[in-house]
Design an enzyme around this catalytic site. Structure first.
Site, mmCIF file in Angstrom:
data_model
loop_
_atom_site.group_PDB
_atom_site.id
_atom_site.type_symbol
_atom_site.label_atom_id
_atom_site.label_comp_id
_atom_site.label_asym_id
_atom_site.label_seq_id
_atom_site.Cartn_x
_atom_site.Cartn_y
_atom_site.Cartn_z
ATOM 1 N N TYR A 220 -18.070 1.988 3.964
ATOM 2 C CA TYR A 220 -16.634 2.075 4.222
ATOM 3 C C TYR A 220 -16.368 2.756 5.559
ATOM 4 C CZ TYR A 220 -11.921 4.018 4.058
ATOM 5 O OH TYR A 220 -10.633 4.405 4.385
ATOM 6 N N THR B 100 -9.575 6.567 9.374
ATOM 7 C CA THR B 100 -9.966 7.512 8.326
ATOM 8 C C THR B 100 -10.892 8.620 8.810
ATOM 9 O OG1 THR B 100 -11.180 7.639 6.212
ATOM 10 C CG2 THR B 100 -11.874 5.950 7.739
ATOM 11 N N LEU C 272 1.059 3.758 2.169
ATOM 12 C CA LEU C 272 1.694 4.104 3.433
ATOM 13 C C LEU C 272 2.846 3.168 3.767
ATOM 14 C CD1 LEU C 272 1.877 5.818 5.929
ATOM 15 C CD2 LEU C 272 -0.005 4.510 6.934
ATOM 16 N N GLY D 100 0.828 -1.204 0.000
ATOM 17 C CA GLY D 100 0.000 0.000 0.000
ATOM 18 C C GLY D 100 0.861 1.252 0.000
ATOM 19 N N TYR E 158 -9.531 -2.251 3.330
ATOM 20 C CA TYR E 158 -10.387 -2.224 2.149
ATOM 21 C C TYR E 158 -10.746 -0.764 1.930
ATOM 22 C CZ TYR E 158 -14.353 -3.303 -0.950
ATOM 23 O OH TYR E 158 -15.218 -3.379 -2.016
#
Length: 299
Positions: free
Chosen positions: A130, A106, A12, A10, A66
């Protein structure tokens, strides 16, 4: 000291590998283990247990998630499997070994119905599958662990993978005109800066710092997606990554319908993480310049 990083490829984790490589002469006491989803599938409890047995970590960093926001609306089970159950299995494994977890969350855990930057203690109210799956993941971490750091971040971009910056550069090369939403506000975050913060946390924890809890880390200033897009193409033109500036039209969210509802305002306050961990917020324009330099090297 063994550090297990989940989500090897990913944005990060890729940036974290760069930081580790740059600092490896200074942290000979630390061995870093970056595992991909093929090596450690967090949605599979047996896979988590096997990886923990192999690495025997002293600390875990979870960058896996995800992240297909719209697809999650129609693929709820998979979003929950990764973002909630995956956190549960990691937290349980950390609890069994009595090791701390650094987990990335997030801005989508908030409703976005405000005009003041969110602080870590404010009420969560996710508006999408999400966002709900990430909120539930946070709850799992806090249920099983007392030693944890949850870092909520937003609008992440980097030299790696797919992200808004790369999409804008591609569109600017392919189209003379396109539209970008101008009524959603947030703080872009350069993943390289967040990676450095995580690295600094690891060193601090190793040296005895115990500032556990929920933190926010995002860019140091707020923009709309349209304003961000303008910054990107202007810098891309200056760096000769595009031949001409496209005509970008600002539009409203209602003019660009998506399956998932986005927060209208998701800027988050960095005050707590700066105070507790003595780190710097992400100067996203500086980060943007680094991405442009990386794109130049590819041409």
């Amino acid at each position: 000291m063994n550090i297990l990083v989940v989500g090897k490829y990913g944005q990060l984790a890729s940036c974290l590998r760069d930081v580790v490589d740059a600092e490896k002469e200074h942290d000979e006491r630390i061995t870093w283990h970056f595992l991909s989803s093929q090596q450690l599938n967090i949605a599979d409890r047996a896979s988590v247990q096997q990886a923990f047995a192999m690495v025997s970590p002293d600390m875990v960093i979870n960058t896996a998630a995800y992240t297909q926001v719209d697809e999650a609306e129609q693929d709820r089970d998979q979003a929950i499997a990764v973002n909630q159950l995956g956190c549960k299995y990691l937290a349980m494994a950390c609890a069994n070994l009595n090791v701390p977890l650094i987990h990335i969350s997030t801005d989508y855990v908030f409703s976005g119905n405000t005009d003041i930057p969110y602080t870590p203690g404010e009420k969560t109210d996710p508006q999408s599958v999400y966002g709900m799956s990430k909120f539930l993941g946070e709850q799992e971490v806090m249920t099983y662990l007392s030693r944890f750091v949850i870092i909520r971040t937003a609008w992440v971009f980097s030299e790696y993978g797919k992200n808004f910056v790369k999409t804008m550069i591609r569109l600017a090369r392919e189209k003379r005109q396109f539209n970008v939403v101008n009524d959603q506000v947030g703080n872009p975050t350069y993943a390289g800066h967040l990676a450095l913060v995580i690295y600094q946390m690891v060193i601090a924890i190793q040296n005895g710092t115990k500032q556990w809890g929920i933190y926010h880390y995002n860019g140091c200033s707020s923009v709309t997606w349209y304003q961000f897009a303008r910054e990107i193409v202007d810098m891309a033109k200056d760096q000769a990554l595009i031949q001409q500036l496209p005509d970008i039209a600002p539009i409203t969210t209602t003019q660009y319908p998506t399956l998932a509802k986005r927060p209208a305002f998701s800027a988050m306050s960095n005050d707590k993480i700066i105070q507790k961990w003595q780190v710097s917020p992400s100067d996203w324009k500086q980060g943007l310049a680094k991405v442009m330099a990386s794109e130049q090297r590819k041409t």
